[in-house]
Design a protein around this motif. Sequence first.
Motif, PDB file in Angstrom:
ATOM      1  N   SER A  18       2.285   1.626  -3.546  1.00 40.47           N
ATOM      2  CA  SER A  18       1.240   2.042  -4.472  1.00 40.47           C
ATOM      3  C   SER A  18       0.856   3.503  -4.245  1.00 40.47           C
ATOM      4  CB  SER A  18       0.039   1.129  -4.285  1.00 40.47           C
ATOM      5  OG  SER A  18      -1.040   1.630  -5.001  1.00 40.47           O
ATOM      6  N   ARG A  19       0.696   3.896  -2.966  1.00 40.33           N
ATOM      7  CA  ARG A  19       0.253   5.255  -2.653  1.00 40.33           C
ATOM      8  C   ARG A  19       1.262   6.291  -3.121  1.00 40.33           C
ATOM      9  NH1 ARG A  19      -0.620   4.388   2.618  1.00 40.33           N
ATOM     10  NH2 ARG A  19       1.336   5.403   3.124  1.00 40.33           N
ATOM     11  N   TRP A  31       0.817  -1.212   0.000  1.00 45.46           N
ATOM     12  CA  TRP A  31       0.000   0.000   0.000  1.00 45.46           C
ATOM     13  C   TRP A  31       0.847   1.258   0.000  1.00 45.46           C
ATOM     14  CZ3 TRP A  31      -4.618  -0.448  -1.703  1.00 45.46           C
ATOM     15  CH2 TRP A  31      -5.281  -1.665  -1.552  1.00 45.46           C
ATOM     16  N   ALA A  34      -1.873  -3.248 -10.614  1.00 48.40           N
ATOM     17  CA  ALA A  34      -3.320  -3.487 -10.607  1.00 48.40           C
ATOM     18  C   ALA A  34      -4.035  -2.363  -9.852  1.00 48.40           C
ATOM     19  CB  ALA A  34      -3.620  -4.846  -9.981  1.00 48.40           C
ATOM     20  N   ILE A  35      -3.497  -1.995  -8.686  1.00 50.02           N
ATOM     21  CA  ILE A  35      -4.112  -0.912  -7.906  1.00 50.02           C
ATOM     22  C   ILE A  35      -4.046   0.404  -8.679  1.00 50.02           C
ATOM     23  CG2 ILE A  35      -3.961   0.444  -5.781  1.00 50.02           C
ATOM     24  CD1 ILE A  35      -2.632  -2.006  -4.472  1.00 50.02           C
ATOM     25  N   ASN A  36      -2.848   0.757  -9.132  1.00 48.14           N
ATOM     26  CA  ASN A  36      -2.670   2.048  -9.790  1.00 48.14           C
ATOM     27  C   ASN A  36      -3.416   2.112 -11.121  1.00 48.14           C
ATOM     28  OD1 ASN A  36      -1.050   2.390  -7.622  1.00 48.14           O
ATOM     29  ND2 ASN A  36       0.829   2.838  -8.745  1.00 48.14           N
ATOM     30  N   LEU A  92      -6.157   0.575 -11.846  1.00 54.79           N
ATOM     31  CA  LEU A  92      -7.580   0.739 -11.544  1.00 54.79           C
ATOM     32  C   LEU A  92      -7.902   2.207 -11.280  1.00 54.79           C
ATOM     33  CD1 LEU A  92      -9.795  -1.443 -11.288  1.00 54.79           C
ATOM     34  CD2 LEU A  92      -9.644  -1.155  -8.810  1.00 54.79           C
ATOM     35  N   VAL A  93      -7.097   2.851 -10.435  1.00 58.28           N
ATOM     36  CA  VAL A  93      -7.348   4.255 -10.101  1.00 58.28           C
ATOM     37  C   VAL A  93      -7.233   5.144 -11.334  1.00 58.28           C
ATOM     38  CG1 VAL A  93      -6.553   6.224  -8.744  1.00 58.28           C
ATOM     39  CG2 VAL A  93      -6.569   3.930  -7.728  1.00 58.28           C
ATOM     40  N   LEU A 108       1.269   6.472  -6.875  1.00 56.60           N
ATOM     41  CA  LEU A 108      -0.007   6.986  -7.371  1.00 56.60           C
ATOM     42  C   LEU A 108      -0.133   8.495  -7.163  1.00 56.60           C
ATOM     43  CD1 LEU A 108      -2.371   5.774  -8.809  1.00 56.60           C
ATOM     44  CD2 LEU A 108      -3.412   5.243  -6.627  1.00 56.60           C
ATOM     45  N   ALA A 112       1.062  -6.391  -8.547  1.00 55.01           N
ATOM     46  CA  ALA A 112       0.175  -5.956  -7.463  1.00 55.01           C
ATOM     47  C   ALA A 112       0.038  -4.435  -7.459  1.00 55.01           C
ATOM     48  CB  ALA A 112       0.724  -6.451  -6.118  1.00 55.01           C
ATOM     49  N   VAL A 113       1.170  -3.726  -7.548  1.00 45.71           N
ATOM     50  CA  VAL A 113       1.113  -2.258  -7.584  1.00 45.71           C
ATOM     51  C   VAL A 113       0.403  -1.787  -8.853  1.00 45.71           C
ATOM     52  CG1 VAL A 113       2.491  -0.151  -7.750  1.00 45.71           C
ATOM     53  CG2 VAL A 113       3.197  -1.954  -6.202  1.00 45.71           C
TER      54      VAL A 113
END
Lengths: 455, 455
Positions: free
Chosen positions: A284-285, A281, B366-368, B370-371, A288, B363-364
Amino acid sequence: MTRTSISHPWEELKRLAELGDASLLHQYFEGLSGGEAARALSRLSSELQTKVLTTLEPEDAADVIEEIPEAQAVDLVEHLSADDAAAILTAMPSDEQADLIAAMRDDDAEAILSELSPQEASEVRTLADYASDVAGGLMVTEFLSYAETATVGDVVNALQSGAEEYAGYVVQYLYITSERGSLVGVLPLRDVVLARPSRAVAELMVSEPLSVVDSTPLDDLSDIFDRHELLGVPVVDSSDRLVGVVKRHDVEEAFAERADSDYLKSQGIVGGEELRSMPLWRRSRRRLSWLSINVILNIAAASVIALYQDTLTSVIALAVFLPIISDMSGCSGNQAVAVSIRELTLGLVRPGELVRVWTKEVAVGAINGLVLGVIVACAAWLWKGNAFLGLVVGSALALNTVFAVSIGGTVPLILKRFRVDPALASGPVLTTLTDMCGFFLVLSLATLALSRLVG
Amino acid sequence: MTRTSISHPWEELKRLAELGDASLLHQYFEGLSGGEAARALSRLSSELQTKVLTTLEPEDAADVIEEIPEAQAVDLVEHLSADDAAAILTAMPSDEQADLIAAMRDDDAEAILSELSPQEASEVRTLADYASDVAGGLMVTEFLSYAETATVGDVVNALQSGAEEYAGYVVQYLYITSERGSLVGVLPLRDVVLARPSRAVAELMVSEPLSVVDSTPLDDLSDIFDRHELLGVPVVDSSDRLVGVVKRHDVEEAFAERADSDYLKSQGIVGGEELRSMPLWRRSRRRLSWLSINVILNIAAASVIALYQDTLTSVIALAVFLPIISDMSGCSGNQAVAVSIRELTLGLVRPGELVRVWTKEVAVGAINGLVLGVIVACAAWLWKGNAFLGLVVGSALALNTVFAVSIGGTVPLILKRFRVDPALASGPVLTTLTDMCGFFLVLSLATLALSRLVG
């Protein structure tokens, strides 16, 4: 999968951690480099990491912690109980203690500090309060100082009786202080070797020695070590009291770390540090937060295209060239950004010298724009058999290359002047401006030449 | 123009150069940092630069040359006559001599070497033949060695008689050699201070000391200095003869220079070094050699768009999103590239660990993805009032983000494995592949959903 053919040092570490034998673990880390230790530890579960650090003697655990990247060290120590962490911290040199405490979450740091002796805690707190890129934040408090009334014989005796304790000290220089604790001289160890024991230290020392105040920034320290062949420089506080020694090694390390951090920032890694062993997290944060600013800027830049939908519908081939012009201008601009950031770091250029940088960049941009423009123009001409299409996209790319290097060369200087980190912000500013200008150039030139492009 | 408000150190330098006074010039450089000296020199004409270096005493000119970036130093020295250059070179430490000679054009280097004494020329040649990133290329040949039959008193006498000459030497350690010249021990200067003069060096020395062979690479040297608190490590040749000392400082400097160079390469500066004081044609040619490869790859990637001209003509709004998807995927991919290059440099990841890196990146991504996909989808929906357009561009960006981080994370490892420089080649490979995949995803999804997008 080549799993079986690679040696996995962490499997050995895992086995040793489960065994729980302090001396076997110590031996294991003795044979590893900092990178290898960090790599092996990052493959263990956080329970086993904790077990490794608590099984090792605190001194050995401290050695391991000092060798691995700080971000990973903080993670490891935050998982320990406060008293285990405090035992390891006590075995570390003062600057490393302070760096670790300063990088930790406040509550974790407080918990550990409360386990230290009041005096030690107060020393760590003082050091941790300094910014990490000034003399106070880089210095160690382990140094050898003697009264100006001492003789060479006194110094040799003192050195002999404390030889064990001084193992980690900067012993190339001995510092001579007045009764009030202010620095009055420096005595190179070399000179102690060559002098008779009866001589007074005050006669032998270099008086009015070079020193820096604790607020001296990293750039100035780096300049000082550039100019003088010294291993350490004494640090004094605002009332001229000797408070520490900043070592050449630590200044060079901090300088190298800043270069690494600038590289990561320029590629969009906020904070300038990411290891894949960090929690998902957090990784990613951080990424992002930079990407989401970029996507908004990108949408703004691309909206220029939306203004020219009629031209695009008439000459759909232009849609193929828009991403090419965007990418290539970005490449040219980023080359100029990189050279500016590097020259700023080296002190070769000052934030005020916009005109000089701009002139230098325009010359390179004109040559490179011409070459790239001709390549793209030929590609367009060959593909569609229309020389005017080639002329439109080629001249747009040529002009936009000059624009991109002008922006790329100067933006880091402007950001630096306004105290914004050029490594982090130059890229998005550059891309947005060059995209807008590039799309505008292609599509407005195409609109002007529309009758020649259609049919 | 803020010309009058900025202080211009090079105007002072110009005045002093025209005056031609060696001691005033010496004083001038004494007060400047390496960056400032480099900056001031780079503003002078090459005639005046030559005048500055030939007016200064050779020792002072050598100090200036050592402080400025190597690329600039080479330019300056190449403009000197061979005998002026040789006089300055003689005043430099052995490693700096060798670096300079190795970086010069062969004919210039030979001209200078022929002005040196045969012995000195042969020493420089030997050092210059080593690669710059192995122990032999980083070591200095100025070190203190004594026979194993000496006493502490002999050593102190020798030190005292040569005190002047040893000023620039690594004097923290004395090296003890056998009759055949092979290294048998190390004696820290500290121990000489604390020992009686009659003691034999052989009893006092650390025998079987740590040493490296001359072919040891920079990474291994850096690991050794990481693991041991040493200022220098002796270097032996293949027949175990002591040939030099590699200093911690030089290893750290070389390591930091590599990080800087990697940053410049990652932004398309071929060779990893450019200063705006270099000749225009050289700067342009180096940048262009990277740009021209990129423009060809860009054209190849954009040709995917040409395959879908019918879809684009029907839904011209897609043309707005193609550059957005290209840029954003590039950003995400470059973040992964930066983390991989950094982890490779730190030794935290090995070229074989593709699966581990890929899992961490997916993993990173997929999150990023999506956003970012949701942001772009909303923008498209709001703009055109068509939810399907949003779905097409949003899901294309999301999928392509996962693709981009997979490529970005693993390509540096693959390039490293095939001994291609990841800093220079990762970017172009990444951009081409992600552009192709991104354009294909948007346009093929749009083609599938065409009936929902039109009208």
